[in-house]
Motif scaffolding. Structure first.
Motif, PDB file in Angstrom:
ATOM      1  N   ALA A 114      78.980  -3.262  34.457  1.00 45.56           N
ATOM      2  CA  ALA A 114      77.849  -4.161  34.675  1.00 45.56           C
ATOM      3  C   ALA A 114      76.976  -4.253  33.432  1.00 45.56           C
ATOM      4  CB  ALA A 114      77.025  -3.673  35.863  1.00 45.56           C
ATOM      5  N   ARG A 115      76.601  -3.119  32.887  1.00 48.72           N
ATOM      6  CA  ARG A 115      75.714  -3.106  31.723  1.00 48.72           C
ATOM      7  C   ARG A 115      76.352  -3.847  30.541  1.00 48.72           C
ATOM      8  NH1 ARG A 115      71.320  -0.303  30.235  1.00 48.72           N
ATOM      9  NH2 ARG A 115      71.427   0.931  32.168  1.00 48.72           N
ATOM     10  N   ALA A 116      77.617  -3.562  30.277  1.00 51.41           N
ATOM     11  CA  ALA A 116      78.288  -4.197  29.135  1.00 51.41           C
ATOM     12  C   ALA A 116      78.378  -5.704  29.323  1.00 51.41           C
ATOM     13  CB  ALA A 116      79.681  -3.602  28.967  1.00 51.41           C
ATOM     14  N   ALA A 117      78.742  -6.140  30.517  1.00 52.87           N
ATOM     15  CA  ALA A 117      78.898  -7.569  30.760  1.00 52.87           C
ATOM     16  C   ALA A 117      77.560  -8.299  30.684  1.00 52.87           C
ATOM     17  CB  ALA A 117      79.546  -7.792  32.126  1.00 52.87           C
ATOM     18  N   ILE A 118      76.525  -7.726  31.287  1.00 51.54           N
ATOM     19  CA  ILE A 118      75.220  -8.392  31.298  1.00 51.54           C
ATOM     20  C   ILE A 118      74.647  -8.466  29.885  1.00 51.54           C
ATOM     21  CG2 ILE A 118      72.854  -8.309  32.183  1.00 51.54           C
ATOM     22  CD1 ILE A 118      74.001  -6.859  34.668  1.00 51.54           C
ATOM     23  N   LEU A 119      74.732  -7.378  29.147  1.00 53.62           N
ATOM     24  CA  LEU A 119      74.211  -7.374  27.776  1.00 53.62           C
ATOM     25  C   LEU A 119      74.972  -8.358  26.889  1.00 53.62           C
ATOM     26  CD1 LEU A 119      73.536  -3.567  27.194  1.00 53.62           C
ATOM     27  CD2 LEU A 119      71.838  -5.381  27.509  1.00 53.62           C
ATOM     28  N   ALA A 120      76.250  -8.576  27.202  1.00 53.33           N
ATOM     29  CA  ALA A 120      77.047  -9.536  26.436  1.00 53.33           C
ATOM     30  C   ALA A 120      76.828 -10.964  26.910  1.00 53.33           C
ATOM     31  CB  ALA A 120      78.524  -9.176  26.540  1.00 53.33           C
ATOM     32  N   GLY A 121      76.079 -11.122  28.012  1.00 55.28           N
ATOM     33  CA  GLY A 121      75.825 -12.460  28.547  1.00 55.28           C
ATOM     34  C   GLY A 121      76.992 -13.037  29.314  1.00 55.28           C
ATOM     35  N   ASP A 122      77.915 -12.183  29.761  1.00 53.60           N
ATOM     36  CA  ASP A 122      79.108 -12.651  30.478  1.00 53.60           C
ATOM     37  C   ASP A 122      78.810 -12.811  31.970  1.00 53.60           C
ATOM     38  OD1 ASP A 122      80.544 -12.573  28.128  1.00 53.60           O
ATOM     39  OD2 ASP A 122      81.285 -10.520  28.472  1.00 53.60           O
ATOM     40  N   ASN A 123      79.033 -13.992  32.463  1.00 55.53           N
ATOM     41  CA  ASN A 123      78.807 -14.277  33.887  1.00 55.53           C
ATOM     42  C   ASN A 123      80.131 -14.111  34.626  1.00 55.53           C
ATOM     43  OD1 ASN A 123      77.738 -15.127  36.327  1.00 55.53           O
ATOM     44  ND2 ASN A 123      77.931 -17.303  35.830  1.00 55.53           N
ATOM     45  N   ILE A 124      80.554 -12.863  34.834  1.00 53.27           N
ATOM     46  CA  ILE A 124      81.858 -12.609  35.442  1.00 53.27           C
ATOM     47  C   ILE A 124      81.752 -12.095  36.873  1.00 53.27           C
ATOM     48  CG2 ILE A 124      83.050 -12.236  33.252  1.00 53.27           C
ATOM     49  CD1 ILE A 124      82.733  -9.244  33.639  1.00 53.27           C
ATOM     50  N   PHE A 125      80.546 -11.862  37.358  1.00 56.91           N
ATOM     51  CA  PHE A 125      80.335 -11.506  38.761  1.00 56.91           C
ATOM     52  C   PHE A 125      78.972 -12.035  39.181  1.00 56.91           C
ATOM     53  CE2 PHE A 125      79.923  -7.784  35.961  1.00 56.91           C
ATOM     54  CZ  PHE A 125      78.558  -7.596  35.973  1.00 56.91           C
ATOM     55  N   ASP A 126      78.852 -12.327  40.480  1.00 56.81           N
ATOM     56  CA  ASP A 126      77.636 -12.945  41.010  1.00 56.81           C
ATOM     57  C   ASP A 126      76.677 -11.939  41.613  1.00 56.81           C
ATOM     58  OD1 ASP A 126      78.427 -16.059  41.030  1.00 56.81           O
ATOM     59  OD2 ASP A 126      80.172 -14.866  41.609  1.00 56.81           O
ATOM     60  N   VAL A 127      77.243 -10.895  42.222  1.00 57.07           N
ATOM     61  CA  VAL A 127      76.452  -9.874  42.914  1.00 57.07           C
ATOM     62  C   VAL A 127      77.066  -8.514  42.575  1.00 57.07           C
ATOM     63  CG1 VAL A 127      75.559  -9.069  45.139  1.00 57.07           C
ATOM     64  CG2 VAL A 127      76.067 -11.499  44.799  1.00 57.07           C
ATOM     65  N   MET A 128      76.208  -7.490  42.537  1.00 60.64           N
ATOM     66  CA  MET A 128      76.688  -6.128  42.292  1.00 60.64           C
ATOM     67  C   MET A 128      76.443  -5.260  43.518  1.00 60.64           C
ATOM     68  SD  MET A 128      75.423  -5.634  38.318  1.00 60.64           S
ATOM     69  CE  MET A 128      73.718  -6.073  38.693  1.00 60.64           C
ATOM     70  N   ASN A 129      77.443  -4.476  43.853  1.00 63.15           N
ATOM     71  CA  ASN A 129      77.388  -3.592  45.011  1.00 63.15           C
ATOM     72  C   ASN A 129      77.600  -2.164  44.501  1.00 63.15           C
ATOM     73  OD1 ASN A 129      77.303  -2.903  47.750  1.00 63.15           O
ATOM     74  ND2 ASN A 129      79.513  -3.076  47.977  1.00 63.15           N
ATOM     75  N   LEU A 130      76.539  -1.592  43.899  1.00 62.71           N
ATOM     76  CA  LEU A 130      76.621  -0.313  43.199  1.00 62.71           C
ATOM     77  C   LEU A 130      75.790   0.749  43.926  1.00 62.71           C
ATOM     78  CD1 LEU A 130      76.003  -1.569  39.542  1.00 62.71           C
ATOM     79  CD2 LEU A 130      78.133  -1.595  40.847  1.00 62.71           C
ATOM     80  N   TYR A 131      76.074   2.027  43.613  1.00 62.03           N
ATOM     81  CA  TYR A 131      75.236   3.096  44.139  1.00 62.03           C
ATOM     82  C   TYR A 131      73.776   2.845  43.767  1.00 62.03           C
ATOM     83  CZ  TYR A 131      79.394   5.970  45.101  1.00 62.03           C
ATOM     84  OH  TYR A 131      80.583   6.461  45.597  1.00 62.03           O
ATOM     85  N   LYS A 132      72.877   3.314  44.611  1.00 63.98           N
ATOM     86  CA  LYS A 132      71.454   3.064  44.399  1.00 63.98           C
ATOM     87  C   LYS A 132      70.963   3.635  43.071  1.00 63.98           C
ATOM     88  CE  LYS A 132      70.724   3.052  49.389  1.00 63.98           C
ATOM     89  NZ  LYS A 132      72.102   3.396  49.801  1.00 63.98           N
ATOM     90  N   SER A 133      71.374   4.855  42.752  1.00 59.71           N
ATOM     91  CA  SER A 133      70.925   5.471  41.499  1.00 59.71           C
ATOM     92  C   SER A 133      71.420   4.679  40.295  1.00 59.71           C
ATOM     93  CB  SER A 133      71.411   6.914  41.414  1.00 59.71           C
ATOM     94  OG  SER A 133      72.824   6.984  41.512  1.00 59.71           O
ATOM     95  N   GLU A 134      72.629   4.134  40.371  1.00 59.05           N
ATOM     96  CA  GLU A 134      73.155   3.332  39.275  1.00 59.05           C
ATOM     97  C   GLU A 134      72.439   1.993  39.186  1.00 59.05           C
ATOM     98  OE1 GLU A 134      77.323   3.106  40.045  1.00 59.05           O
ATOM     99  OE2 GLU A 134      77.731   5.095  39.221  1.00 59.05           O
TER     100      GLU A 134
END
Length: 474
Positions: A114-134
């Motif tokens: 998630a971090r790598a894709a968002i920082l790169a500006g890549d729109n490859i997923f619409d929603v994230m379903n991650l652990y709360k701490s993450e």
């Protein structure tokens, strides 16, 4: 409506068709029946998204190497399992409504992806379903979008968790959301099971009515576990597995839930962005005093038992009350003795309602700032939430929990109470705040909360404020 949907799903999974209903069989009352899931979906605007792949970033392997955090979002086909098939049916309804394909992108380290894709500006997923701490870890860097920007999501509706807006808003931003889409949160909700054979042996009855009447308190629980605890082998020592304990829990999340159960997780962020811990020291001290009467001396209750050892001792009639997450109730299905399900007790009868927390071992929904179409996202998520509430949750909850796992209708009623009272706390996502002070005290029967709070609260609260400042600045 739930029963009708479930029966249709059961018949479908068995390969049988529902009999056609003639006009003569339709009663006049049908004109006032509740809307179907199709009616609810029809109330949303119609859009054609031209076959768009609506993608959730998910955790590929969860607790015990299960794929449940992906399976609650996407399954490839029907396979006869009612929960699997309800997810498939939900997705088909939404896919057909909006001409999309709901899919999942499972990753072993999804927060890194998630971090790598968002920082790169890549729109490859619409929603994230991650652990709360993450998910929290992505927030200070400004990588999460605001759920308030989704125009068609009605967070007051029962298919969204009613506590998210109240408990998880930071400033004017709502970075986290949950609801019926995430059936894994039912798994991760705290409860207690009690041994009915022991209840019968010691003439303990009417516990469900005690809960319904609002009288299930720590004092009431304490009176039971003191009555029932026994040194079975007569060696004048209480050892879990050898003797009979009134109450047993593990030292982690089960202890944390006492802070929620007793309505102590009431911190909030004020209009100036300042963390207000809102700690009722007298109430917290009262909790410590009550828990000391249970844990001190190690004769009535014990904390620290391995889950599976505890389940074995429970089945051997050596534990009366056992704190557990709902997912692990299924491990008791083959027990030779009956058991019931109860919420954690309240601190006292003046407390307005029961309360429980959802653990950090399950995901929460977030939106990446790379999501470039909030209208499409909100329509699809609202449709998924509606259909999850009407199809997936009943399949999981009514069939898997109420019928297969719990042994009586009253336990099913207790599940309703437990899940309706499940809540969140922002400080639990981050620094645990008050529970990090209370937990060590509760586990050993220490009553010195005031001193512990005075020595630790400034550091914890400052850390919490630093986190909030970093979010607001981002």
């Amino acid at each position: 409506m739930t029963a009708v949907l479930l029966m249709g799903l059961i018949l479908t999974s068995c390969g049988e068709a529902e009999p056609a209903e003639t006009d003569a069989a339709v009663s006049q009352d049908d004109a006032t029946t509740e809307p179907t899931v199709e009616d609810m979906l029809a109330s949303l605007p119609d859009k054609d998204f031209d076959g768009y792949e609506f993608t959730f970033l998910t955790i590929s392997s969860g607790i015990n190497s299960t794929t449940r955090f992906t399976d609650e979002i996407y399954v490839e086909e029907e396979d006869g399992d009612i929960i699997n098939d309800s997810v498939w049916q939900r997705n088909q309804l939404v896919n057909e409504k909006y001409n999309v394909t709901i899919t999942a992108m499972p990753e072993e380290l999804p927060s890194d992806v998630a971090r790598a894709a968002i920082l790169a500006g890549d729109n490859i997923f619409d929603v994230m379903n991650l652990y709360k701490s993450e998910s929290v870890g992505l927030l200070p860097d400004g990588l999460l979008a605001d759920w308030n920007d989704l125009p068609y999501c009605d967070y007051t509706a029962p298919w969204w968790n009613r506590h998210c807006e109240e408990k998880l808003t930071i400033g004017n931003m709502l970075p986290f959301m949950s609801g019926s889409i995430l059936i894994s949160e039912i798994d991760d909700t705290l409860a207690m099971v009690y041994n009915k054979a022991l209840a019968d042996e010691y003439n303990i009855s009417g516990l469900y009515d005690v809960v319904r009447d609002g009288k299930w308190t720590i004092d009431y629980m304490t009176s039971l576990i003191k009555q029932i605890s026994r040194d079975l082998n007569g060696d004048s020592q209480y050892v879990v597995g050898d003797d009979l304990f009134g109450y047993v829990q593990d030292p982690a999340s089960m202890t944390t839930n006492w802070s929620f159960a007793c309505d102590l997780m009431t911190g909030y962020i004020d209009s100036d962005g300042k963390w207000q811990p809102n700690v009722d020291v007298e109430r917290a001290q009262n909790l410590c005093d009550k828990m000391a009467a249970i844990f001190a001396g190690g004769t009535f209750a014990y904390t620290g038992t391995d889950l599976y050892d505890g389940l074995n001792y429970f089945e051997e009639n050596k534990i009366f009350l056992y704190a557990i997450i709902l997912r692990n109730v299924e491990l008791l299905r083959e027990m030779n003795v009956d058991f019931g399900i109860l919420p954690y007790p309240k601190l006292d009868e003046n407390q307005s309602e029961y309360s429980t927390h959802i653990g950090n071992s399950s995901p929460i929904l977030t939106l990446p700032i790379t999501n470039n179409d909030f209208e499409r996202t909100s329509l699809i998520l609202e449709a998924m939430a509606i259909t999850s509430y009407n199809i997936v949750r009943p399949a999981y909850y009514d069939v898997a929990l109420k019928v297969k796992m719990s042994r009586d209708e009253d336990s099913a009623d207790m599940l309703d109470i437990i899940l309706d009272s499940s809540t969140y706390d922002l400080s639990y996502f981050t620094f645990n705040a008050i529970s990090s002070i209370l937990n060590p005290l509760i586990s050993v029967g220490n009553t010195n909360f005031s001193s512990a709070y005075a020595s630790q609260s400034n550091t914890i609260n400052q850390n919490m404020q630093n986190f909030i400042d970093s979010v607001l600045e981002s």
